[in-house]
Design a protein around this motif. Sequence first.
Motif, PDB file in Angstrom:
ATOM      1  N   THR A 116      14.742 -54.009 -98.991  1.00 21.64           N
ATOM      2  CA  THR A 116      13.823 -54.350 -99.998  1.00 21.64           C
ATOM      3  C   THR A 116      14.731 -53.352-101.451  1.00 21.64           C
ATOM      4  O   THR A 116      15.225 -52.340-100.642  1.00 21.64           O
ATOM      5  CB  THR A 116      12.626 -52.789 -99.506  1.00 21.64           C
ATOM      6  OG1 THR A 116      12.171 -51.971 -99.390  1.00 21.64           O
ATOM      7  CG2 THR A 116      11.717 -53.948 -98.982  1.00 21.64           C
ATOM      8  N   ILE A 117      14.605 -53.789-102.553  1.00 20.57           N
ATOM      9  CA  ILE A 117      15.167 -53.008-103.725  1.00 20.57           C
ATOM     10  C   ILE A 117      14.594 -53.500-104.902  1.00 20.57           C
ATOM     11  O   ILE A 117      13.394 -54.344-104.819  1.00 20.57           O
ATOM     12  CB  ILE A 117      16.338 -54.641-104.092  1.00 20.57           C
ATOM     13  CG1 ILE A 117      17.574 -54.868-102.612  1.00 20.57           C
ATOM     14  CG2 ILE A 117      17.028 -53.778-104.956  1.00 20.57           C
ATOM     15  CD1 ILE A 117      18.856 -55.586-103.406  1.00 20.57           C
ATOM     16  N   PRO A 173      13.072 -47.419-113.451  1.00 22.89           N
ATOM     17  CA  PRO A 173      12.497 -46.494-112.898  1.00 22.89           C
ATOM     18  C   PRO A 173      11.250 -47.186-112.665  1.00 22.89           C
ATOM     19  O   PRO A 173      10.859 -47.824-112.418  1.00 22.89           O
ATOM     20  CB  PRO A 173      12.411 -46.041-113.952  1.00 22.89           C
ATOM     21  CG  PRO A 173      12.056 -47.258-114.849  1.00 22.89           C
ATOM     22  CD  PRO A 173      13.043 -47.540-115.008  1.00 22.89           C
ATOM     23  N   GLY A 174      10.763 -45.933-111.527  1.00 18.22           N
ATOM     24  CA  GLY A 174       9.397 -45.544-111.449  1.00 18.22           C
ATOM     25  C   GLY A 174       9.610 -46.197-109.422  1.00 18.22           C
ATOM     26  O   GLY A 174       8.303 -45.751-108.746  1.00 18.22           O
ATOM     27  N   PHE A 175      10.839 -45.602-108.871  1.00 17.24           N
ATOM     28  CA  PHE A 175      10.561 -46.120-106.989  1.00 17.24           C
ATOM     29  C   PHE A 175      11.955 -45.547-107.501  1.00 17.24           C
ATOM     30  O   PHE A 175      12.429 -45.226-107.591  1.00 17.24           O
ATOM     31  CB  PHE A 175      11.313 -47.959-107.213  1.00 17.24           C
ATOM     32  CG  PHE A 175      10.464 -48.704-107.756  1.00 17.24           C
ATOM     33  CD1 PHE A 175       9.139 -48.841-106.731  1.00 17.24           C
ATOM     34  CD2 PHE A 175      10.826 -49.340-108.882  1.00 17.24           C
ATOM     35  CE1 PHE A 175       8.662 -50.323-106.746  1.00 17.24           C
ATOM     36  CE2 PHE A 175       9.334 -50.646-108.680  1.00 17.24           C
ATOM     37  CZ  PHE A 175       8.739 -50.784-107.883  1.00 17.24           C
ATOM     38  N   CYS A 176      10.896 -44.406-105.688  1.00 17.91           N
ATOM     39  CA  CYS A 176      11.449 -43.836-104.494  1.00 17.91           C
ATOM     40  C   CYS A 176      12.915 -44.109-103.879  1.00 17.91           C
ATOM     41  O   CYS A 176      12.278 -44.673-102.971  1.00 17.91           O
ATOM     42  CB  CYS A 176      11.630 -42.623-104.933  1.00 17.91           C
ATOM     43  SG  CYS A 176      12.168 -40.993-103.631  1.00 17.91           S
ATOM     44  N   ASP A 219      13.912 -49.606 -99.792  1.00 17.89           N
ATOM     45  CA  ASP A 219      15.872 -49.191 -99.505  1.00 17.89           C
ATOM     46  C   ASP A 219      15.989 -48.687-100.711  1.00 17.89           C
ATOM     47  O   ASP A 219      17.257 -47.738-100.441  1.00 17.89           O
ATOM     48  CB  ASP A 219      16.494 -50.156 -98.907  1.00 17.89           C
ATOM     49  CG  ASP A 219      15.313 -50.307 -97.480  1.00 17.89           C
ATOM     50  OD1 ASP A 219      15.466 -49.752 -96.667  1.00 17.89           O
ATOM     51  OD2 ASP A 219      14.405 -51.636 -97.176  1.00 17.89           O
ATOM     52  N   THR A 220      16.718 -49.617-101.550  1.00 12.91           N
ATOM     53  CA  THR A 220      17.759 -49.066-102.576  1.00 12.91           C
ATOM     54  C   THR A 220      16.802 -49.237-104.190  1.00 12.91           C
ATOM     55  O   THR A 220      16.174 -49.863-104.000  1.00 12.91           O
ATOM     56  CB  THR A 220      18.977 -49.610-102.797  1.00 12.91           C
ATOM     57  OG1 THR A 220      18.783 -51.110-102.959  1.00 12.91           O
ATOM     58  CG2 THR A 220      19.837 -49.527-101.740  1.00 12.91           C
ATOM     59  N   VAL A 221      17.526 -48.352-105.200  1.00 12.10           N
ATOM     60  CA  VAL A 221      17.187 -48.787-106.196  1.00 12.10           C
ATOM     61  C   VAL A 221      18.154 -49.277-107.319  1.00 12.10           C
ATOM     62  O   VAL A 221      18.982 -48.329-107.593  1.00 12.10           O
ATOM     63  CB  VAL A 221      16.085 -47.516-106.829  1.00 12.10           C
ATOM     64  CG1 VAL A 221      15.554 -47.765-107.936  1.00 12.10           C
ATOM     65  CG2 VAL A 221      14.367 -47.151-105.931  1.00 12.10           C
ATOM     66  N   ILE A 222      18.216 -49.948-108.220  1.00  8.72           N
ATOM     67  CA  ILE A 222      18.878 -50.321-109.363  1.00  8.72           C
ATOM     68  C   ILE A 222      18.696 -49.744-110.368  1.00  8.72           C
ATOM     69  O   ILE A 222      17.422 -49.704-111.344  1.00  8.72           O
ATOM     70  CB  ILE A 222      19.216 -51.488-109.181  1.00  8.72           C
ATOM     71  CG1 ILE A 222      19.760 -52.949-107.871  1.00  8.72           C
ATOM     72  CG2 ILE A 222      20.580 -52.099-110.223  1.00  8.72           C
ATOM     73  CD1 ILE A 222      20.605 -52.381-106.918  1.00  8.72           C
ATOM     74  N   VAL A 258      21.153 -46.918-106.189  1.00  6.75           N
ATOM     75  CA  VAL A 258      20.513 -45.227-105.963  1.00  6.75           C
ATOM     76  C   VAL A 258      19.981 -45.541-104.798  1.00  6.75           C
ATOM     77  O   VAL A 258      19.009 -46.754-104.061  1.00  6.75           O
ATOM     78  CB  VAL A 258      19.926 -45.230-107.108  1.00  6.75           C
ATOM     79  CG1 VAL A 258      19.393 -43.428-106.707  1.00  6.75           C
ATOM     80  CG2 VAL A 258      20.700 -44.876-108.050  1.00  6.75           C
ATOM     81  N   HIS A 259      21.511 -44.798-103.209  1.00 12.20           N
ATOM     82  CA  HIS A 259      20.279 -44.974-101.963  1.00 12.20           C
ATOM     83  C   HIS A 259      19.409 -43.708-101.531  1.00 12.20           C
ATOM     84  O   HIS A 259      18.415 -44.172-100.789  1.00 12.20           O
ATOM     85  CB  HIS A 259      21.188 -44.936-100.917  1.00 12.20           C
ATOM     86  CG  HIS A 259      22.709 -45.885-101.203  1.00 12.20           C
ATOM     87  ND1 HIS A 259      22.489 -46.946-100.603  1.00 12.20           N
ATOM     88  CD2 HIS A 259      23.635 -46.048-101.954  1.00 12.20           C
ATOM     89  CE1 HIS A 259      23.545 -47.632-101.072  1.00 12.20           C
ATOM     90  NE2 HIS A 259      24.152 -47.196-101.879  1.00 12.20           N
ATOM     91  N   GLU A 260      19.110 -43.032-103.195  1.00  9.39           N
ATOM     92  CA  GLU A 260      18.417 -41.927-102.279  1.00  9.39           C
ATOM     93  C   GLU A 260      17.735 -41.139-103.583  1.00  9.39           C
ATOM     94  O   GLU A 260      18.376 -40.776-104.308  1.00  9.39           O
ATOM     95  CB  GLU A 260      18.806 -40.729-101.335  1.00  9.39           C
ATOM     96  CG  GLU A 260      17.973 -39.870-101.109  1.00  9.39           C
ATOM     97  CD  GLU A 260      18.551 -38.606 -99.836  1.00  9.39           C
ATOM     98  OE1 GLU A 260      19.398 -38.013-100.545  1.00  9.39           O
ATOM     99  OE2 GLU A 260      17.996 -38.371 -99.335  1.00  9.39           O
ATOM    100  N   GLY A 261      16.429 -41.108-103.881  1.00  7.30           N
ATOM    101  CA  GLY A 261      15.483 -40.542-104.929  1.00  7.30           C
ATOM    102  C   GLY A 261      15.732 -41.269-106.306  1.00  7.30           C
ATOM    103  O   GLY A 261      15.635 -42.382-106.066  1.00  7.30           O
ATOM    104  N   PHE A 262      15.052 -40.874-107.225  1.00  2.00           N
ATOM    105  CA  PHE A 262      14.113 -40.959-108.606  1.00  2.00           C
ATOM    106  C   PHE A 262      16.091 -41.859-109.290  1.00  2.00           C
ATOM    107  O   PHE A 262      17.379 -41.060-109.028  1.00  2.00           O
ATOM    108  CB  PHE A 262      14.006 -40.978-109.477  1.00  2.00           C
ATOM    109  CG  PHE A 262      12.731 -40.852-108.345  1.00  2.00           C
ATOM    110  CD1 PHE A 262      11.337 -41.520-108.213  1.00  2.00           C
ATOM    111  CD2 PHE A 262      12.508 -39.737-107.692  1.00  2.00           C
ATOM    112  CE1 PHE A 262      10.155 -41.742-108.272  1.00  2.00           C
ATOM    113  CE2 PHE A 262      11.104 -39.511-106.845  1.00  2.00           C
ATOM    114  CZ  PHE A 262       9.738 -40.815-107.149  1.00  2.00           C
TER     115      PHE A 262
END
Length: 276
Positions: free
Chosen positions: A118-119, A123-126, A132-135, A147-151
């Motif tokens: 899941t991607i 902002p707004g996701f950890c 799993d990851t945030v762009i 981003v693999h960990e945190g915000f």
Amino acid sequence: MKRLVMIRGGGEMATGVALALHTAGFRVLLLERSEPSATRREVSFSDAVYDKEKTVERVKCVCLKDRKEAAKRLKAGDVVMIVDPAAQSVEDFHPQVFVDAVLAHRNLGTTKKMAEHTIALGPGFCAGRDVDTVIDTTRGHNMGRIVHEGFTRRDDEELAPDETIEHIVFASAAGRFEALRSISFLVRKGEVIGHIHAGGGTVDVTAPFDGVLRGILRDGTTVYEGKKVADVHPEMTQGECFTISDKVRCIGGSVLTDIMHWESGHHKRLRALLPM
């Protein structure tokens, strides 16, 4: 069989991600609301909800009501959209990858259980908890960073206005929007580009400066006070209104990179190196 990627959203950013993944050979299914309100409609698949199909940069997206037909068209390699803002169809399609591209600056219900990977965008996701990851979608040095960990960096700060906020025209009243100009029109400062019909009266919507109308709401859209209704750019050419932006291409490429990274199995090795 090619992996299925389900994308929540149908606006410009979601469309850019869909284009990148479709071009790379993935099956792509977008989930949209019943009444989308994108302004940059020439580069958004969202208008397919109204017109049954929408073509962006020579790629056509079809909006279907029948989910069996949607599954058939996906197997044929088409980009498909269905109306399902709550993502209930996850249980029907079982996507391998789920991408939240709503850009609501908060999590509207996306979880890691929705797919094998899941991607989320913006902002707004950890990362590691919600998905799993945030762009990172913030313009600047970190734009497109995975981003693999945190915000993302923006989450740790007070949300500052976007650097293009002066380009955006907001509704000064609630009512029904009437578009008087089309996307790519050259407009002058103070020129009336639309009306808001509210309470028996009419409120003018005017251009903030000279430029190109790169986005405007679909005629007849119901708006609330403060809603984005148009987008004027002082330097963009008329032709650029019909192609996705550098930012969107960057984010789409980052999503593709992240998926390929996950497929290779490197994610597990990377997460093992992260501090607990």
